[in-house]
Design a protein around this motif. Sequence first.
Motif, PDB file in Angstrom:
ATOM      1  N   VAL A 108       0.665   5.347   7.083  1.00 34.65           N
ATOM      2  CA  VAL A 108       1.538   5.020   5.960  1.00 34.65           C
ATOM      3  C   VAL A 108       2.340   3.773   6.304  1.00 34.65           C
ATOM      4  O   VAL A 108       2.805   3.616   7.430  1.00 34.65           O
ATOM      5  CB  VAL A 108       2.476   6.207   5.602  1.00 34.65           C
ATOM      6  N   SER A 109       2.467   2.894   5.349  1.00 43.59           N
ATOM      7  CA  SER A 109       3.381   1.763   5.478  1.00 43.59           C
ATOM      8  C   SER A 109       4.687   2.217   4.848  1.00 43.59           C
ATOM      9  O   SER A 109       4.806   2.295   3.626  1.00 43.59           O
ATOM     10  CB  SER A 109       2.840   0.533   4.752  1.00 43.59           C
ATOM     11  N   LEU A 110       5.658   2.539   5.674  1.00 45.07           N
ATOM     12  CA  LEU A 110       6.905   3.087   5.139  1.00 45.07           C
ATOM     13  C   LEU A 110       7.616   2.106   4.203  1.00 45.07           C
ATOM     14  O   LEU A 110       8.183   2.516   3.194  1.00 45.07           O
ATOM     15  CB  LEU A 110       7.824   3.535   6.268  1.00 45.07           C
ATOM     16  N   LYS A 111       7.565   0.823   4.517  1.00 50.63           N
ATOM     17  CA  LYS A 111       8.216  -0.159   3.642  1.00 50.63           C
ATOM     18  C   LYS A 111       7.557  -0.152   2.259  1.00 50.63           C
ATOM     19  O   LYS A 111       8.240  -0.207   1.238  1.00 50.63           O
ATOM     20  CB  LYS A 111       8.156  -1.551   4.269  1.00 50.63           C
ATOM     21  N   SER A 112       6.245  -0.084   2.235  1.00 52.21           N
ATOM     22  CA  SER A 112       5.534  -0.030   0.952  1.00 52.21           C
ATOM     23  C   SER A 112       5.780   1.294   0.243  1.00 52.21           C
ATOM     24  O   SER A 112       6.062   1.332  -0.960  1.00 52.21           O
ATOM     25  CB  SER A 112       4.027  -0.216   1.165  1.00 52.21           C
ATOM     26  N   TYR A 113       5.670   2.396   0.985  1.00 55.14           N
ATOM     27  CA  TYR A 113       5.817   3.714   0.385  1.00 55.14           C
ATOM     28  C   TYR A 113       7.233   3.930  -0.162  1.00 55.14           C
ATOM     29  O   TYR A 113       7.408   4.349  -1.300  1.00 55.14           O
ATOM     30  CB  TYR A 113       5.477   4.812   1.399  1.00 55.14           C
ATOM     31  N   GLU A 117       0.868  -1.183   0.000  1.00 59.11           N
ATOM     32  CA  GLU A 117       0.000   0.000   0.000  1.00 59.11           C
ATOM     33  C   GLU A 117       0.899   1.226   0.000  1.00 59.11           C
ATOM     34  O   GLU A 117       1.486   1.577   1.008  1.00 59.11           O
ATOM     35  CB  GLU A 117      -0.912   0.007   1.225  1.00 59.11           C
ATOM     36  N   THR A 118       1.031   1.848  -1.177  1.00 54.41           N
ATOM     37  CA  THR A 118       1.954   2.977  -1.318  1.00 54.41           C
ATOM     38  C   THR A 118       1.296   4.333  -1.065  1.00 54.41           C
ATOM     39  O   THR A 118       1.988   5.346  -1.035  1.00 54.41           O
ATOM     40  CB  THR A 118       2.599   2.990  -2.719  1.00 54.41           C
ATOM     41  N   ASN A 119      -0.010   4.345  -0.896  1.00 50.46           N
ATOM     42  CA  ASN A 119      -0.697   5.606  -0.645  1.00 50.46           C
ATOM     43  C   ASN A 119      -0.522   6.041   0.799  1.00 50.46           C
ATOM     44  O   ASN A 119      -0.189   5.244   1.680  1.00 50.46           O
ATOM     45  CB  ASN A 119      -2.180   5.481  -0.975  1.00 50.46           C
ATOM     46  N   ILE A 120      -0.766   7.311   1.040  1.00 50.91           N
ATOM     47  CA  ILE A 120      -0.702   7.898   2.372  1.00 50.91           C
ATOM     48  C   ILE A 120      -2.118   8.321   2.743  1.00 50.91           C
ATOM     49  O   ILE A 120      -2.865   8.830   1.905  1.00 50.91           O
ATOM     50  CB  ILE A 120       0.238   9.121   2.380  1.00 50.91           C
ATOM     51  N   PHE A 121      -2.478   8.121   4.004  1.00 48.81           N
ATOM     52  CA  PHE A 121      -3.797   8.489   4.496  1.00 48.81           C
ATOM     53  C   PHE A 121      -3.636   9.427   5.687  1.00 48.81           C
ATOM     54  O   PHE A 121      -2.785   9.199   6.545  1.00 48.81           O
ATOM     55  CB  PHE A 121      -4.576   7.245   4.949  1.00 48.81           C
TER      56      PHE A 121
END
Length: 190
Positions: A77-82, A43-47
């Motif tokens: 945010v999932s930093l690993k994904s982002y 999940e690369t999006n930020i909420f």
Amino acid sequence: MDIHEIINRIYRMPEASADKVVKHLSKITYPKGYHILEAGKTETNIFFIEKGIARAYIPVDGKEVTFWIGKEGSTIVSLKSYVNNQQGYESMELMENSVLYLLKRKDLHELFKEDIHIANWGRKFAESEFLQTEERLISLLFTTASERYMKLIQNNPELLQRIPLECLASYLGITPVSLSRIRAKLKRVL
């Protein structure tokens, strides 16, 4: 919490720059129990949380270990994904019916290129996330469970009503039984 307040909590930038970010946001609502991210997915999006509360946890030995809790004004945010476009190791669950703002990574990267104020805002966000992680780690390593609980009720007393005690216990790095003992001991003292 208003989206401009959320943006400015991270780093105050000129209104025109903040408005550029706001134009790329989508307002969404999800019910309690909705998972923004499941462990093993990307999940690369930020909420940004306008209303509601969320937690991030990792399944360990059949139990859920909560390591992050965010409320109004927080960023999910999932930093690993982002950062690496890799599968996240965590699951992120909404603990209440929630109103969020979604910002796509590709849109944010374009904004970074065109506006130095937004790029600085992104840098300040990364620095803030790093600092929060460091403070959390130091707290877990060098304070007692009672001290962590006292800090929680001093800084975020509403979490006691908004989050199940087993999640709070996990977040504090203790068992629910230990949390009950700490709470009972504090009631006797106070």
